[in-house]
Design a protein around this motif. Structure first.
Motif, mmCIF file in Angstrom:
data_model
loop_
_atom_site.group_PDB
_atom_site.id
_atom_site.type_symbol
_atom_site.label_atom_id
_atom_site.label_comp_id
_atom_site.label_asym_id
_atom_site.label_seq_id
_atom_site.Cartn_x
_atom_site.Cartn_y
_atom_site.Cartn_z
ATOM 1 N N LEU A 268 0.822 -1.214 0.000
ATOM 2 C CA LEU A 268 0.000 0.000 0.000
ATOM 3 C C LEU A 268 0.854 1.262 0.000
ATOM 4 C CD1 LEU A 268 -2.731 -1.025 2.627
ATOM 5 C CD2 LEU A 268 -2.876 -1.153 0.122
ATOM 6 N N ASP A 272 -4.329 4.747 1.421
ATOM 7 C CA ASP A 272 -5.504 4.132 2.028
ATOM 8 C C ASP A 272 -5.821 2.798 1.369
ATOM 9 O OD1 ASP A 272 -5.828 6.165 3.821
ATOM 10 O OD2 ASP A 272 -7.505 7.119 2.775
ATOM 11 N N TYR A 273 -5.678 2.759 0.046
ATOM 12 C CA TYR A 273 -5.925 1.551 -0.728
ATOM 13 C C TYR A 273 -4.828 1.418 -1.772
ATOM 14 C CZ TYR A 273 -10.565 2.707 1.109
ATOM 15 O OH TYR A 273 -11.605 3.056 1.928
ATOM 16 N N PRO A 279 -10.621 1.884 -3.556
ATOM 17 C CA PRO A 279 -10.147 0.515 -3.794
ATOM 18 C C PRO A 279 -10.102 0.192 -5.280
ATOM 19 C CG PRO A 279 -11.876 0.560 -2.113
ATOM 20 C CD PRO A 279 -11.859 1.915 -2.747
ATOM 21 N N ASP A 283 -7.427 -4.539 -4.306
ATOM 22 C CA ASP A 283 -8.009 -4.335 -2.970
ATOM 23 C C ASP A 283 -9.225 -5.234 -2.775
ATOM 24 O OD1 ASP A 283 -6.604 -1.959 -1.608
ATOM 25 O OD2 ASP A 283 -7.074 -1.110 -3.570
ATOM 26 N N TRP A 311 -6.553 -1.101 7.244
ATOM 27 C CA TRP A 311 -6.959 -1.227 5.838
ATOM 28 C C TRP A 311 -8.244 -2.042 5.740
ATOM 29 C CZ3 TRP A 311 -7.599 -5.833 3.200
ATOM 30 C CH2 TRP A 311 -7.892 -5.708 1.833
ATOM 31 N N MET A 315 -11.873 -1.042 4.146
ATOM 32 C CA MET A 315 -12.513 -1.814 3.084
ATOM 33 C C MET A 315 -13.930 -2.215 3.462
ATOM 34 S SD MET A 315 -10.753 -2.044 0.331
ATOM 35 C CE MET A 315 -11.726 -3.331 -0.444
#
Length: 327
Positions: A268, A272-273, A279, A283, A311, A315
């Motif tokens: 990563l 964040d993604y 995403p 992801d 993470w 998600m």
């Protein structure tokens, strides 16, 4: 908010002192398999051999041997986070099919990958649970594995190909910003991540039974099939997981799981993604295969001992509530 529907309670009861041992389970197998032989006769076989073939199919394997490829099986849906998190990073569908149907096994990791995509892109879908013994629900198809996805009557097969095709339909303007990186990590999911899961899920008797309790409770089993699959399956998978450890050079189950989780977090690079602010398909693939184990003992240990938890929580919020609708 999605719930784990009793899994946490079941896991705690096992950890607190279940008297069930592998020896006890193994001792019960002959009678269980006799019952299976009586009830599982079909044109393609019967009894324990038939059950083994159907178990292999249920676990997403090729061929008739359970030991041939039980990799990354026994997965199931788990809890999401707050509605506020769900709104963040949620993408709206770019196409609106009238009828989307997923033929699946509830615990299949590859089916869960497809569901993660459909949920994230807010594409409503119906689910048809396939009986792993008879497979009567997919008799109409020449393709005899799951997932099978139909979109307005058009058949799509193979989880990765399904997701790639769906992405093209939802993104007619083109591919993602870093398609090469995304493709690399999608291959890593299928080629590595799933291989470390079975040795962890079936690491000992209690963890194997924890997994099979969910599988048999949510799959399309008769009462007797459920009984056979739970105890015979948990025992078989315990020993199969030991073979998988050797095949993939795994010396410590948890260490391999933790290493895979940390490898993903490193990929990563502070984002964040993997896709950046939203995403991407990698992801969704990682989330899809990890979501079923998140609240099993192996998944709890993974979150406790690695950096993947933040993470994963993001998600859960991004993917949001399931888009599954009643058939």
């Amino acid at each position: 908010m999605r719930r784990v529907h009793g899994l946490a309670t079941y896991g705690r009861s096992i950890a607190a002192g279940s008297s069930t041992s592998l020896a006890t389970v193994a001792a019960a197998m002959p009678n269980l398999l006799v019952r299976s032989a009586m009830l599982s006769t079909t044109s393609s076989g019967s009894g324990p051999q038939f059950l083994s073939r159907r178990m292999a199919d249920y676990f997403g394997l090729s061929g008739t041997s359970v030991a041939a490829g039980v990799v990354g099986t026994m997965f199931f849906s788990v809890a999401a986070s707050s509605v506020a998190q769900e709104v963040h990073a949620k993408e709206l569908p770019k196409f609106s099919p009238k009828d989307v149907v997923l033929y699946q096994y509830e615990a299949c990791p590859f089916c869960n990958k497809v569901k993660a995509f459909l949920d994230y892109y807010s594409i409503p879908y119906k689910v048809v649970e396939v009986n792993p013994m008879s497979k009567k629900e997919i008799k109409w198809s020449e393709y005899k594995k799951v997932p099978i996805l139909t979109i307005d009557g058009e058949q799509m097969v193979d989880s990765s190909e399904i997701i790639t095709d769906l992405f093209k339909r939802t993104h007619p303007e083109g591919t993602c910003a870093d398609a090469e990186e995304e493709a690399k990590w999608r291959k890593w999911v299928d080629g590595h991540l799933v291989h470390v899961l079975s040795p962890n899920i079936y690491r000992n008797a209690s963890e194997a039974l924890e997994s099979f309790d969910y599988i048999t409770s949510h799959g399309n089993f008769s009462f007797t099939e459920r009984l056979v699959a739970k105890y015979a399956g948990a025992t078989a998978m315990y020993f199969v997981s030991k073979k998988l450890k050797k095949k993939y050079n795994i010396t410590d189950e948890r260490a391999s799981l933790y290493e895979a989780a940390e490898t993903w977090v490193d990929a990563l690079k502070g984002r964040d993604y993997l896709g950046g602010s939203r995403p991407n398909l990698a992801d969704l693939a990682v989330f899809g295969v990890l979501r079923p184990i998140r609240y099993l003992k192996s998944g709890k240990d993974m979150v406790e001992h690695t950096r993947i938890g933040e993470w994963y929580t993001r998600m859960e919020g991004a993917v949001g509530e399931p888009m599954r609708i009643n058939a």
